[in-house]
Write a protein that holds these residues in place. Structure first.
Motif: not given
Ligand SMILES: NC(=O)c1ccc[n+]([C@@H]2O[C@H](COP(=O)([O-])OP(=O)(O)OC[C@H]3O[C@@H](n4cnc5c(N)ncnc54)[C@H](O)[C@@H]3O)[C@@H](O)[C@H]2O)c1
Length: 265
Positions: A94-111
């Motif tokens: 998991i990474r706790v991230r505000p909606f507007l600050d979520t990066t493509q790298e955050d998204w890919d890491y969790m998915q």
């Protein structure tokens, strides 16, 4: 006692937290285990401890997002124990991230871990299970248990990418169950906030975003639990035990909330 005697189980993310507790529960109920974690030291040390208690355990240092990892887990289990009766896909991040600050790298890491990695583990587990005879006549030839989350049932503030990845786990569970029944059952568990290192991280990231005292995000969550206490890995392991036993053989495609009543649907 010994409700899993003779059962071979592969557990991912078994090095600590919920996965570790499932490993302890399965070992105490007689299962033979392959314990997988990207942190090899953790599973080696858990395997040593369980060996001393008389359990038959293979530790495997593997990152489930590596393309060859799902098949190697199955190969190792077959090499050592001849089969895979139960696969618990518990590894998650998991990474706790505000909606507007979520990066493509955050998204890919969790998915990559929670959804894509898990999907290919389900696929590899199913291929092995469909290729073996059931542990006893009339039973499914394998059981797959996926770790989802109540965050996969309802979108959460600061957790968009995580919630989306856990919703994917619930859909992978239903799709897999539809296609693999009656030979392989596929179910998932949706824990609420569990007292593990993952929540230490969530609390640290959450309180940093909101500029609130450390511990306050966790305390607030626990206060909202109808069963009036923090959830423990043992609460989750009890459901993982049930879903691994004969008693759950008729159940497939389900995602169970184990959350002290936080989510009532
Ligand atoms: N703790 C909670 O409140 C909570 C709530 C709902 C769902 N969950 C889910 O339960 C599962 C376990 O959570 P936890 O709290 O025990 O987490 P944790 O972070 O304490 O432990 C996770 C373990 O998985 C391993 N892991 C992570 N990525 C991996 C990878 N790519 N390959 C192999 N191993 C990997 C880690 O090394 C670690 O040992 C996760 O899927 C999590 O999303 C946790």
């Amino acid at each position: 006692m010994h409700g899993l005697k003779g059962v071979v189980a592969v557990i991912t993310g078994a090095g600590r937290g919920i996965g570790e507790q499932i490993a302890r529960r399965y070992a105490s109920d007689g299962a033979q285990l392959v314990l997988v974690d990207s942190n090899e030291e953790l599973v080696i040390s858990l395997a040593d401890e369980l060996h001393k208690l008389g359990a038959d355990v293979v530790p495997l240092g593997l990152d489930i997002t590596q393309p060859e990892a799902p098949a190697s887990m199955m190969t190792e289990s077959v090499k050592r124990f001849g089969r895979v009766d139960v696969l618990v896909n518990n590894a998650g991040v998991i990474r706790v991230r505000p909606f507007l600050d979520t990066t493509q790298e955050d998204w890919d890491y969790m998915q990559n871990v929670n959804a894509k990695g898990l999907f290919f583990c389900v696929q590899a587990g199913a291929k092995q299970m469909l290729n073996q005879t059931p542990i006893s006549e009339g039973r499914p030839s394998g059981k797959i248990i996926n770790m989802a989350s109540i965050a996969g049932r309802a979108g959460r503030k600061f957790m968009c990418a995580y919630s989306a990845s856990k919703a994917a786990v619930i859909m992978i569970t239903q799709s897999g169950a539809s296609e693999l029944s009656p030979n392989v059952t596929v179910n998932s568990i949706c824990p609420g906030p569990v007292d593990t290192d993952m929540w230490v991280q969530i609390d640290a990231e959450w309180t940093a975003i909101e500029n609130t005292p450390r511990g306050s995000a966790w305390n607030q969550r626990v206060q909202g639990v109808p069963m009036a206490r923090a959830q423990t890995p043992k609460d989750v392991a009890a459901m993982a035990y049930f879903l691994a036993t004969k008693d759950s053989d008729f159940i497939t495609g389900q995602s169970y909330h184990v959350d002290g009543g936080v989510m009532m649907l």
